[in-house]
Design a protein around this motif. Structure first.
Motif, PDB file in Angstrom:
ATOM      1  N   SER A 161       0.907  -1.075  -0.187  1.00  0.00           N
ATOM      2  CA  SER A 161       0.117  -0.031   0.114  1.00  0.00           C
ATOM      3  C   SER A 161       1.248   0.979   0.173  1.00  0.00           C
ATOM      4  O   SER A 161       2.164   1.052   0.375  1.00  0.00           O
ATOM      5  CB  SER A 161      -0.827   0.131   1.378  1.00  0.00           C
ATOM      6  OG  SER A 161       0.218   0.163   2.704  1.00  0.00           O
ATOM      7  N   ASN A 162       0.021   2.627  -0.045  1.00  0.00           N
ATOM      8  CA  ASN A 162       1.238   3.466  -0.388  1.00  0.00           C
ATOM      9  C   ASN A 162       0.616   4.705   0.974  1.00  0.00           C
ATOM     10  O   ASN A 162       1.202   5.574   0.930  1.00  0.00           O
ATOM     11  CB  ASN A 162       0.655   4.259  -1.231  1.00  0.00           C
ATOM     12  CG  ASN A 162       1.035   3.574  -2.496  1.00  0.00           C
ATOM     13  OD1 ASN A 162       0.248   3.687  -3.194  1.00  0.00           O
ATOM     14  ND2 ASN A 162       2.825   3.631  -3.024  1.00  0.00           N
ATOM     15  N   ALA A 163      -0.442   3.612   2.227  1.00  0.00           N
ATOM     16  CA  ALA A 163      -0.339   4.394   3.125  1.00  0.00           C
ATOM     17  C   ALA A 163      -0.376   3.440   4.616  1.00  0.00           C
ATOM     18  O   ALA A 163      -1.189   2.861   4.031  1.00  0.00           O
ATOM     19  CB  ALA A 163      -1.703   5.793   3.597  1.00  0.00           C
ATOM     20  N   LEU A 164      -0.065   4.299   5.544  1.00  0.00           N
ATOM     21  CA  LEU A 164      -0.314   3.338   6.823  1.00  0.00           C
ATOM     22  C   LEU A 164      -0.469   4.068   7.739  1.00  0.00           C
ATOM     23  O   LEU A 164       0.287   4.129   9.044  1.00  0.00           O
ATOM     24  CB  LEU A 164       0.522   2.464   6.700  1.00  0.00           C
ATOM     25  CG  LEU A 164       1.280   1.213   7.931  1.00  0.00           C
ATOM     26  CD1 LEU A 164      -0.008  -0.057   6.977  1.00  0.00           C
ATOM     27  CD2 LEU A 164       1.635  -0.136   7.883  1.00  0.00           C
ATOM     28  N   TRP A 165      -1.273   4.787   8.198  1.00  0.00           N
ATOM     29  CA  TRP A 165      -2.104   6.219   8.009  1.00  0.00           C
ATOM     30  C   TRP A 165      -3.130   5.096   9.836  1.00  0.00           C
ATOM     31  O   TRP A 165      -3.894   4.346  10.046  1.00  0.00           O
ATOM     32  CB  TRP A 165      -3.295   6.601   7.852  1.00  0.00           C
ATOM     33  CG  TRP A 165      -3.772   7.768   8.718  1.00  0.00           C
ATOM     34  CD1 TRP A 165      -3.549   8.854   9.558  1.00  0.00           C
ATOM     35  CD2 TRP A 165      -4.861   8.187   9.088  1.00  0.00           C
ATOM     36  NE1 TRP A 165      -4.146   9.900   9.691  1.00  0.00           N
ATOM     37  CE2 TRP A 165      -5.717   8.773   9.990  1.00  0.00           C
ATOM     38  CE3 TRP A 165      -6.117   6.553   9.128  1.00  0.00           C
ATOM     39  CZ2 TRP A 165      -6.341   9.298  11.150  1.00  0.00           C
ATOM     40  CZ3 TRP A 165      -7.597   7.285   9.923  1.00  0.00           C
ATOM     41  CH2 TRP A 165      -7.525   8.302  10.158  1.00  0.00           C
ATOM     42  N   PRO A 166      -2.920   5.531  11.181  1.00  0.00           N
ATOM     43  CA  PRO A 166      -2.027   6.968  11.496  1.00  0.00           C
ATOM     44  C   PRO A 166      -1.148   6.493  11.666  1.00  0.00           C
ATOM     45  O   PRO A 166      -0.541   7.334  12.759  1.00  0.00           O
ATOM     46  CB  PRO A 166      -2.949   7.652  12.486  1.00  0.00           C
ATOM     47  CG  PRO A 166      -3.362   5.943  13.449  1.00  0.00           C
ATOM     48  CD  PRO A 166      -3.984   4.762  12.245  1.00  0.00           C
ATOM     49  N   MET A 167      -0.210   5.448  12.072  1.00  0.00           N
ATOM     50  CA  MET A 167       1.373   5.363  12.456  1.00  0.00           C
ATOM     51  C   MET A 167       2.153   6.085  11.606  1.00  0.00           C
ATOM     52  O   MET A 167       2.745   6.878  11.964  1.00  0.00           O
ATOM     53  CB  MET A 167       1.528   3.831  12.048  1.00  0.00           C
ATOM     54  CG  MET A 167       2.744   2.998  12.131  1.00  0.00           C
ATOM     55  SD  MET A 167       3.392   1.865  11.304  1.00  0.00           S
ATOM     56  CE  MET A 167       2.491   0.685  11.771  1.00  0.00           C
TER      57      MET A 167
END
Length: 642
Positions: A469-475
């Motif tokens: 993926s291109n996000a790993l929010w809120p990490m």
């Protein structure tokens, strides 16, 4: 100290010493306030060592707790380390000292044990570092994997800089004023968004460590990679234990198996500080827990598995196994045909994958749904891995900045997914973490995502899953551009997963003792711990917005009163406008003392647009409910490839 500042120390000393008897010193050196914040937890550790012939020493870092002075300008400052050298020398020259000093500690106390070993103070003869790292930019909680991260630790430390020491909690302006006016560290760290001299100054290469080092790590702890780095790079003797734990001592983890570590510490220090042959030089270099499959469960009480010993790192019987990402989203041992898989960037993806690269998690399929996912065929026999998997990707983006995240999971026959490990890479840091450069939109770059240390046995019938993926929010805070990214498949150099495979059955190590009863202070009590706390996620589908609410608390009872701590964080993301992420944090510590109530508060707000971060922090002090001091820091900070 040489500049006249006095540091506060508690000495836990052996009872019944004979006239002229000499003892080594064991130093734990922290900012966390020995007389209140860590007092209840300090006693079981230090009393244990004192009963076994050590003067166990707890010192407050300058400007914290009962120590005089102003807090340093940052964590692990030159001032902290210069003071540390003087403390070690002072301990070595006390009338009760045999001249030998050891250091130990978890987290901060482990960090500065490593850092002091790098400086070679003559009396420091051995260390024990638990859940610690020397990689301050890539590993620490400010920029995980080189990507900006904001969490509970910064919220706590920014407020604690303004406290005075127990039990008086003086409001004398000569003491309170300089502490209260100290700029919050989170502001400084947000100004240093890539690796370089700022992050490298407090540390030296691991090869500089030449004294014996005992390491304890956890496979759910964010700093675990340092253990194998030390095994490969440190010049002194290294022994290590890595269990399945999170950020905790192994005799009291949130989940088992529990083991006693203090007896191992005594064996270690008896050998190096007392000159006794306790057999530690014949111990395995590494004892590590091989995790077996378990369902995704944040409340798991015991991780199934088995201990194994390794004499060298990497393990001598380790082999590389490569799985190529296939056009049909399979993983296979044969090279794939040429293809391109595209992924629409969704900034709010990731909460089910955790708040750092650890924790026991729920099923991560909500994250997988917005990732490119590749599964192997079901295994016909068990497969064991031990080490750091790699996701080798050919990747491109339609924007000048993108992050990529690779997560490794186990897929059970019923579809249940258990996340094992993962890592991220800031695309701008693809060649250098210290000299980031924009991506050229549309250009394919080779990326090596080295996942964090893990162990795992895949059972028969289970599958390997890698999710990109291109996000790993809120990490991690999202990158600010709407975009599409692509993975290139095909050929021997196409996108692929590389696993460190070992035999399922390893060599059995010596048995650990179960946790031993601990001495406790009857006059103090602590309950709770802020992390991992409680969290919920809300999604406004119509407006494409997502919010994560996190909260944590703890409390302490002392002879002079009670302390209650409350923390909350609100993370907001907007899938239509990824540049507008925000983090709002609130902290409050209430000290109910005999004749008054003091309340310290911290308010942190970080917002963003495509060009800048907007930072605001307010520190407050109330007496009996009335505001008596307040200070605000507010700055606009350009985004530097974050």
């Amino acid at each position: 100290m040489k500049d006249g500042i006095r540091l506060a120390v508690t000495l836990y000393m052996p009872d019944g010493a004979k006239a002229g008897e000499k003892f080594p010193a064991l130093l734990e050196y922290l900012p966390y306030r020995k007389d209140d914040g860590t007092a209840a937890g300090d006693y079981p550790k230090h009393a244990y060592f004192a009963k076994r012939g050590y003067v166990s020493v707890r010192v407050d870092i300058r400007g914290f707790g009962a120590s005089e002075g102003v807090p340093p300008e940052r964590e692990y400052s030159e001032q902290e380390q210069v003071d540390g050298e003087q403390i070690i020398d002072w301990l070595a020259h006390q009338s009760w000292s045999n001249g030998n000093v050891g250091m130990f500690g978890i987290s901060w106390g482990g960090f500065n044990s490593l850092q002091m070993a790098m400086r070679h103070p003559p009396a420091l003869k051995a260390i024990l570092a638990v859940d610690a790292t020397a990689e301050l930019f890539h590993d620490d909680v400010h920029y995980i994997d080189g990507i900006v991260h904001i969490d509970e630790f910064e919220l706590n430390m920014d407020m604690a800089q303004g406290w005075t020491g127990a039990p008086d909690y003086t409001l004398d302006e000569k003491i309170l004023g300089p502490r209260f006016e100290t700029p919050p560290w989170s502001l400084l760290y947000l100004k240093h968004q890539h690796d370089g001299p700022f992050w490298r100054k407090p540390v030296r290469p691991l090869s500089e460590i030449t004294i014996p080092s005992f390491l304890i790590g956890g496979l759910q702890d964010g700093y675990r990679d340092n253990v194998i780095d030390m095994l490969m790079q440190a010049k002194g003797q290294v022994r290590a234990i890595v269990g399945p734990w999170n950020h905790t001592f192994p005799h009291d983890p949130a989940f088992g198996p529990q083991i006693e570590w203090r007896d191992q510490a005594v064996r270690w220090f008896d050998h190096w500080l007392k000159g006794r042959d306790t057999g530690v030089e014949q111990d395995p270099r590494l004892v590590i827990y091989m995790q077996h499959w378990h369902p995704p469960d944040p409340n798991l009480q015991e991780v199934p598995g088995a201990w194994r010993r390794e004499g060298v790192w990497p393990p001598k019987d380790a082999k590389v196994s490569t799985f190529f990402l296939q056009p049909d989203h399979a993983l296979a041992n044969s090279a794939a045909k040429q293809d391109v898989h595209k992924l629409n960037y969704v900034p709010s993806v990731g909460v089910e994958a955790g708040f750092w690269w650890g924790e026991l998690l729920s099923d991560p399929r909500p994250v997988d749904a917005f990732s490119l996912v590749y599964d192997s065929a079901p295994f016909q026999e068990e497969l064991a891995i031990l080490g750091r998997p790699h996701a080798l990707l050919g990747a491109s983006a339609t924007a000048p900045l993108a992050n990529w995240f690779a997560r490794l999971s186990d897929v059970a026959p019923d579809g249940t997914v258990t996340q094992i490990t993962g890592a991220g890479i800031n695309g701008a840091q693809r060649e250098s973490m210290s000299e980031p450069r924009d991506l050229e939109p549309g250009r394919v770059y080779p990326l090596d995502i080295e996942m964090h240390l893990t162990s795992w046995v895949f059972p028969i019938g289970h599958r390997i899953r890698v999710a990109i993926s291109n996000a790993l929010w809120p990490m991690m805070l999202p990158t600010p551009y709407a975009m599409t990214t692509s993975l290139e498949l095909g050929g021997n150099n196409g996108s692929r997963l590389v696993l460190p495979v070992v035999p399922v059955q390893g060599t059995t190590p010596p048995t650990f003792s179960p946790p031993q009863p601990s001495d406790e202070r009857p006059d103090m009590k602590e309950e709770g711990f802020p992390f991992p706390g409680e969290w919920t996620v809300e999604r406004d589908e119509a407006r494409q917005k997502a919010t994560v609410h996190w909260k944590g608390k703890d409390s302490y009872e002392f002879p002079w009163g009670k302390e209650d701590d409350f923390e909350s964080m609100t993370y907001e993301a907007d899938d239509a406008h990824p540049e507008t992420c925000s983090v709002r944090c609130e902290a409050e510590s209430i000290f109910r003392l005999n004749v008054r109530t003091l309340t310290w508060r911290g308010h942190l707000l970080v917002t963003a647009d495509q060009k800048n971060f907007y930072y605001k922090y307010t520190r407050e002090l109330l007496k009996n409910g009335q505001l008596i001091k307040s200070k605000t820091w507010q700055e606009t900070i350009p985004r530097d490839h974050q």
